[in-house]
Design a protein around this motif. Structure first.
Motif, PDB file in Angstrom:
ATOM      1  N   ASN A 320      -2.875  -6.230   2.663  1.00  0.00           N
ATOM      2  CA  ASN A 320      -3.061  -7.596   2.146  1.00  0.00           C
ATOM      3  C   ASN A 320      -4.178  -7.643   1.108  1.00  0.00           C
ATOM      4  O   ASN A 320      -4.888  -8.655   1.006  1.00  0.00           O
ATOM      5  CB  ASN A 320      -3.322  -8.579   3.285  1.00  0.00           C
ATOM      6  CG  ASN A 320      -4.542  -8.220   4.125  1.00  0.00           C
ATOM      7  OD1 ASN A 320      -5.362  -7.393   3.729  1.00  0.00           O
ATOM      8  ND2 ASN A 320      -4.669  -8.838   5.286  1.00  0.00           N
ATOM      9  N   ARG A 321      -4.332  -6.582   0.331  1.00  0.00           N
ATOM     10  CA  ARG A 321      -5.429  -6.532  -0.640  1.00  0.00           C
ATOM     11  C   ARG A 321      -5.343  -7.669  -1.647  1.00  0.00           C
ATOM     12  O   ARG A 321      -6.367  -8.125  -2.170  1.00  0.00           O
ATOM     13  CB  ARG A 321      -5.453  -5.180  -1.354  1.00  0.00           C
ATOM     14  CG  ARG A 321      -4.272  -4.920  -2.270  1.00  0.00           C
ATOM     15  CD  ARG A 321      -4.345  -3.541  -2.905  1.00  0.00           C
ATOM     16  NE  ARG A 321      -4.116  -2.490  -1.909  1.00  0.00           N
ATOM     17  CZ  ARG A 321      -4.250  -1.194  -2.187  1.00  0.00           C
ATOM     18  NH1 ARG A 321      -4.603  -0.786  -3.394  1.00  0.00           N
ATOM     19  NH2 ARG A 321      -4.009  -0.299  -1.247  1.00  0.00           N
ATOM     20  N   SER A 322      -4.123  -8.140  -1.944  1.00  0.00           N
ATOM     21  CA  SER A 322      -3.969  -9.224  -2.913  1.00  0.00           C
ATOM     22  C   SER A 322      -4.023 -10.596  -2.267  1.00  0.00           C
ATOM     23  O   SER A 322      -3.954 -11.613  -2.960  1.00  0.00           O
ATOM     24  CB  SER A 322      -2.642  -9.075  -3.655  1.00  0.00           C
ATOM     25  OG  SER A 322      -1.549  -9.302  -2.772  1.00  0.00           O
ATOM     26  N   GLY A 323      -4.125 -10.642  -0.959  1.00  0.00           N
ATOM     27  CA  GLY A 323      -4.081 -11.901  -0.224  1.00  0.00           C
ATOM     28  C   GLY A 323      -2.814 -12.006   0.590  1.00  0.00           C
ATOM     29  O   GLY A 323      -2.853 -12.185   1.801  1.00  0.00           O
ATOM     30  N   ASN A 324      -1.664 -11.889  -0.069  1.00  0.00           N
ATOM     31  CA  ASN A 324      -0.372 -11.889   0.611  1.00  0.00           C
ATOM     32  C   ASN A 324      -0.064 -10.471   1.091  1.00  0.00           C
ATOM     33  O   ASN A 324      -0.772  -9.513   0.765  1.00  0.00           O
ATOM     34  CB  ASN A 324       0.722 -12.375  -0.340  1.00  0.00           C
ATOM     35  CG  ASN A 324       1.940 -12.913   0.391  1.00  0.00           C
ATOM     36  OD1 ASN A 324       2.035 -12.811   1.619  1.00  0.00           O
ATOM     37  ND2 ASN A 324       2.863 -13.494  -0.344  1.00  0.00           N
ATOM     38  N   THR A 325       0.996 -10.318   1.863  1.00  0.00           N
ATOM     39  CA  THR A 325       1.384  -8.996   2.340  1.00  0.00           C
ATOM     40  C   THR A 325       2.131  -8.231   1.252  1.00  0.00           C
ATOM     41  O   THR A 325       2.903  -8.813   0.486  1.00  0.00           O
ATOM     42  CB  THR A 325       2.276  -9.114   3.582  1.00  0.00           C
ATOM     43  OG1 THR A 325       3.472  -9.830   3.247  1.00  0.00           O
ATOM     44  CG2 THR A 325       1.541  -9.843   4.692  1.00  0.00           C
ATOM     45  N   GLU A 326       1.893  -6.933   1.183  1.00  0.00           N
ATOM     46  CA  GLU A 326       2.562  -6.057   0.212  1.00  0.00           C
ATOM     47  C   GLU A 326       2.881  -4.726   0.866  1.00  0.00           C
ATOM     48  O   GLU A 326       2.172  -4.270   1.775  1.00  0.00           O
ATOM     49  CB  GLU A 326       1.680  -5.840  -1.019  1.00  0.00           C
ATOM     50  CG  GLU A 326       1.436  -7.107  -1.832  1.00  0.00           C
ATOM     51  CD  GLU A 326       0.509  -6.865  -3.012  1.00  0.00           C
ATOM     52  OE1 GLU A 326       0.536  -7.672  -3.957  1.00  0.00           O
ATOM     53  OE2 GLU A 326      -0.254  -5.878  -2.983  1.00  0.00           O
ATOM     54  N   LEU A 327       3.936  -4.087   0.388  1.00  0.00           N
ATOM     55  CA  LEU A 327       4.363  -2.784   0.884  1.00  0.00           C
ATOM     56  C   LEU A 327       3.864  -1.706  -0.070  1.00  0.00           C
ATOM     57  O   LEU A 327       4.109  -1.771  -1.277  1.00  0.00           O
ATOM     58  CB  LEU A 327       5.887  -2.749   0.989  1.00  0.00           C
ATOM     59  CG  LEU A 327       6.548  -1.410   1.315  1.00  0.00           C
ATOM     60  CD1 LEU A 327       6.067  -0.855   2.650  1.00  0.00           C
ATOM     61  CD2 LEU A 327       8.069  -1.565   1.306  1.00  0.00           C
ATOM     62  N   ARG A 328       3.175  -0.714   0.491  1.00  0.00           N
ATOM     63  CA  ARG A 328       2.688   0.393  -0.320  1.00  0.00           C
ATOM     64  C   ARG A 328       2.964   1.720   0.368  1.00  0.00           C
ATOM     65  O   ARG A 328       2.982   1.801   1.592  1.00  0.00           O
ATOM     66  CB  ARG A 328       1.186   0.252  -0.603  1.00  0.00           C
ATOM     67  CG  ARG A 328       0.868  -0.797  -1.665  1.00  0.00           C
ATOM     68  CD  ARG A 328      -0.621  -0.826  -2.009  1.00  0.00           C
ATOM     69  NE  ARG A 328      -0.862  -1.618  -3.205  1.00  0.00           N
ATOM     70  CZ  ARG A 328      -0.974  -2.937  -3.224  1.00  0.00           C
ATOM     71  NH1 ARG A 328      -0.880  -3.616  -2.100  1.00  0.00           N
ATOM     72  NH2 ARG A 328      -1.182  -3.578  -4.363  1.00  0.00           N
ATOM     73  N   VAL A 329       3.154   2.747  -0.453  1.00  0.00           N
ATOM     74  CA  VAL A 329       3.363   4.104   0.042  1.00  0.00           C
ATOM     75  C   VAL A 329       2.196   4.954  -0.402  1.00  0.00           C
ATOM     76  O   VAL A 329       1.865   5.017  -1.597  1.00  0.00           O
ATOM     77  CB  VAL A 329       4.692   4.682  -0.469  1.00  0.00           C
ATOM     78  CG1 VAL A 329       4.833   6.138  -0.055  1.00  0.00           C
ATOM     79  CG2 VAL A 329       5.865   3.863   0.064  1.00  0.00           C
TER      80      VAL A 329
END
Length: 860
Positions: A320-329
């Motif tokens: 959640n580095r941007s605030g919202n949830t995100e998918l990262r590999v």
């Protein structure tokens, strides 16, 4: 061949005392009856549902929430916006795999052959396991019934399924079953039910087992369990499938529902998520032998739900580095990170687009809270919005809990083509707006929401509204900032926010945000201050507003089974320390059920002792508790002449996807002349100049005085009242010394009322106006609509005729507290215990003195 029926998983009925208790109220307060509003997933029999539901169970977010690799390690299946999606890591195009009408899908796990995936489906009633054939798209249920089944994990050979379920107990436990093309067979709990010997505050007395993950050979599972763990969701264990009676602890650590231990494909390392002495969760590595953990990732944000790629070279996870949830590999060697973003989406149904503009009564664009329900029966929001959901709802009136987002207009929302309903709300002084429209495939529909004003007449005061109890970050799905918290408040038409910094067990989120002046993110319309909540579940929680030097640490007391088990310092000591910093001290979210000094053996809540000793400046009469029950205790204190002001606070975890209500759900309206500075706020709050509410607006003038004022007792008392409410109100009443002395009949929409009149009151004391409903209303995301003014004080004799009985009630209460404290053996020193007992005894004796004085008065 006949296909067998899915395995039935029926959950046991649950207790959720803070939502379902019918409080017996004193002094004509009435009866709380919010039975139509039931908790989300009330079949789970665990305390503090706002924690486990947010921190453990999947929630609807516009961003990704969990992911699993396909066998080639180049492609993922993940959940996002309530659907399952498939996407290559090096692509920005996602293909929708599932989109059930009237349901949401989460937590995929892909079979090792890549042909199918299991997942979780939520339909507003339960969470159940499903399976999808990735080639044909055919979907089938694996479990049915009313249980909560989550975290499905296929064994490496694809022949067994492990998951976490609540069947038969209402508690989370590991289940296992054989699985083939026909479905599940021989489903059974893996671990026997076990009750820990220690008491636990945030967790059930029954142990749980969560976060299963298979070993590469398929012979064992790692999981998180909490035998004899008082705080945190448990330690990391391993258990052999063929020897479930002997689980082995790998690592002892205070996890918080999201550890998700994952054995690496090499069979040696264990990946897990932990805050491990920090304020946020990152990825850590240990071994199956429990080697000292070392961090794999870093950052001032959370990484969760991490999964190894089949070759062990990559890790997919949600952050959640941007605030919202995100998918990262994440590349395990080198740390290179790729964001998997679905910029292009191939959906299963034709799409349309809504553009929503919102303006106030003057035509000025304003932010607001918005709910959008599409033709698929699901909630929708802009792709980058934070989706939030209520914690309870009336299933006769709506199929799901209310889901909403904050819109900074214009907002663009993609929805399935067809009928769409839109509702817009902004604070309490604007009329709600709603419409139904038809969204045409491939077309854009523009909507104009004009919010009509609905404020009180100016004669009753020049108000600002404040939420005295908000937590900016508290372990939720999102990462909040002061700037965003101000935007949330602005969308709710809230003028002032107090972010109460407080521990969540080992950590204190936002501790680095503390400052003694207003936060620089504040605007002319909305002010943000950082304050403190002091935790003691033994004495009751305190709000400490406007500290002018430092936070009080360690921020909590009486944490049983820890080195800080001592009930010292008690709340009176904490209040003195706060007042030394010129702070305001209040008791927060006090009562779900009415204290019973006759029968409550464990009655230790310290409010009456601190009030009579002059330690308390306000009480959250409207808060995360039962408002009428709290008011019943408040009335007794008012009857004794204590000018204890009513405050209000939502206890909103503002970075949660599932929360009790938005920022500003419970707020105090302060007559500051419109001023938003700290001095004006403190003066109005402590002086009781205003009212508290979760929806209705109230105005009261008594013989020229307003709430918080004292007027001369007259033979005839003149009053003027006003009501403005966004929802229909059942009861509007004037209350004198705890008794209803005038009921007003509301007709029509029951949202507007004005009246003047007179009362003949023989006694002095106090008079206030309150509005309330017996049952919940979907327009108020709370137990039921409720509002009360602070009292207007009548004459010099401010003790009510019932003062003797009220004082005896509190004296008996403190007698119970003294017995509880005397029995405790975990004070650090004898001096601590002696001082605490003396403080309580002095308060009890002071109440007894009031009772004796009342008895000695001549009968009228």
């Amino acid at each position: 061949m006949t296909r067998p029926e899915p395995v039935r998983r029926d959950g046991a009925p649950a207790r959720n005392a803070w939502r379902t208790t019918l409080a017996v109220l004193l002094l004509a307060v009435g009866t709380s009856a919010s039975a139509d509003r039931a908790p989300v997933l009330g079949q789970v029999d665990l305390p503090h549902s706002y924690y486990w539901r947010e921190l453990y169970l999947p929630q609807l977010t516009t961003g990704p929430s969990s992911a699993a690799f396909l066998p080639d390690g180049e492609e993922l299946v993940y959940s996002m916006a309530g659907s399952l999606w498939r996407q290559r890591i090096d692509s920005d195009s996602a293909v929708e795999l599932t989109h059930p009408n009237g349901a949401y899908d989460y937590q995929p796990d892909v079979a090792s052959d890549g042909r199918s995936a299991v997942f979780v489906r939520y339909d507003g009633q339960a969470l159940r396991l499903w399976r999808i054939d990735l080639e044909s798209g055919r979907q089938s249920a694996l479990t049915t019934g009313n249980a909560v089944d989550v975290e499905p994990r296929l064994s490496p050979d694809g022949r067994r399924l492990a998951w976490v379920g609540t069947e038969g107990s209402g508690h989370f436990n590991l289940f296992i079953a054989d699985i083939d093309a026909a479905g599940l067979h021989n489903a059974r709990p893996l671990l026997a039910a076990r009750k820990s010997a220690i008491d636990r505050y945030y967790y059930s007395a029954w142990d749980h087992a969560i976060n299963p993950s298979w070993s590469p050979d398929g012979r064992s599972l790692v999981f998180v369990g909490n035998p004899e763990v008082a705080w945190g969701s448990g330690d990391i264990y391993a258990v052999a499938i063929d020897d479930p009676d002997h689980p082995r602890r790998i690592l002892g650590e205070e996890t918080s529902w999201n550890a998700h231990p994952e054995i690496a494909p090499d069979g040696r390392r264990v990946l897990f998520s932990s805050y491990h002495g920090r304020q946020t969760q990152q990825l850590w590595l240990t071994t199956l032998d429990g080697a000292a953990p070392l961090p794999l990732s870093f950052g001032d944000f959370d990484r969760r739900n991490a999964r190894w790629s089949p070759d062990g070279k990559r890790i997919a996870g949600i952050d959640n580095r941007s605030g919202n949830t995100e998918l990262r590999v994440l590349e395990v060697v080198g740390g290179a990170t790729t964001r998997v973003a679905a910029n292009q989406r191939k959906t299963l149904s034709a799409q349309a687009q809504l553009v929503l503009d919102i303006a106030d009564a003057d035509g000025q664009a304003v932010p607001a809270r918005v709910s959008v329900i599409g033709s698929d029966g699901r909630a929708h929001a802009p792709a980058d919005a934070w989706m939030h959901a209520d914690d309870g709802f009336d299933r006769k009136r709506q199929p799901f809990e209310t889901q909403y987002f904050h819109c900074q207009p214009p907002c663009t929302i993609d929805v399935p083509a067809g009928a769409v309903s839109v509702s817009v709300r902004r604070g309490f002084a604007s009329q709600p707006w709603q419409t139904r429209t038809t969204a045409t495939a491939g077309r854009q529909t523009r909507l104009q929401a004009r919010l009509a004003g609905h404020a009180l007449p100016e004669a009753f005061g020049n108000w600002i509204s404040a939420d005295l109890h908000v937590h900016m970050n508290y372990g939720g799905h999102y990462r909040n900032t002061p700037e965003n918290l101000v935007r949330q408040a602005r969308a709710e038409d809230l003028d002032v926010v107090f972010n109460l910094i407080v521990n969540k067990e080992e950590r204190i989120p936002d501790i680095d945000r503390f400052r003694t002046d207003v936060d620089p993110a504040s605007t002319a319309q909305t002010r943000l201050w950082h304050a403190q909540e002091y935790h003691s579940s033994f004495w009751g929680h305190l709000g400490l507003l406007q500290l002018d030097d430092h936070l009080l640490l360690p921020d909590f007391a009486s944490y049983r089974h820890t080195a800080m088990a001592s009930p010292y310092p008690h709340n009176g000591i904490v209040a003195d320390l706060a007042h030394a910093q010129h702070a305001l001290v209040g008791y927060v979210h006090p009562y779900d059920t009415l204290p019973d000094p006759t029968n409550d053996a464990g009655l230790s809540h310290q409010l009456p002792a601190d009030v009579i000793n002059g330690k308390v400046d306000y009480l959250e009469v409207v808060g995360f508790s039962d408002h009428k029950t709290t008011a019943a205790v408040w009335y007794r204190l008012l009857n004794l002449g204590f000018h204890l002001a009513a405050g209000a606070g939502t206890d909103a975890m503002a970075n949660y996807a599932s929360l009790r209500g938005p920022v500003g759900l419970n707020r105090v309206f302060l007559d500051t002349g419109g001023q938003r500075d700290a001095t004006a706020i403190a003066t109005a709050l402590k002086g009781g100049h205003g009212f508290v509410s979760n929806g209705p607006l109230l105005g009261l003038i008594v013989d020229g005085g307003k709430p918080g004022d004292t007027v001369a007792l007259a033979r005839t008392t003149r009053y003027r009242i006003a009501l403005r409410s966004p929802v229909a109100i059942d009861h509007l009443e004037l209350v004198h010394n705890g008794a209803v002395v005038r009921r007003f009949t509301l007709t029509g929409e029951r949202r507007d009322f004005d009246a003047e009149g007179s009362l003949n009151l023989a006694d002095g004391g106090w008079l206030l106006l309150r509005a309330w409903n017996e049952a919940a209303d979907p327009g108020v995301l709370d137990l039921y609509p409720y509002a009360t003014t602070n009292p207007v004080w009548l004459g010099d004799n401010v003790r009510a005729a019932s003062a003797g009985a009220d004082a005896t009630w509190f004296a008996d209460w403190l007698g119970r507290s003294l017995a509880v404290v005397a029995a405790r053996e975990d004070f650090n020193t004898a001096e601590e215990k002696t001082a605490t007992l003396a403080y309580l005894a002095a308060a009890r004796d002071a109440y007894r003195k009031i009772a004796d004085e009342a008895e000695s008065l001549p009968s009228p």
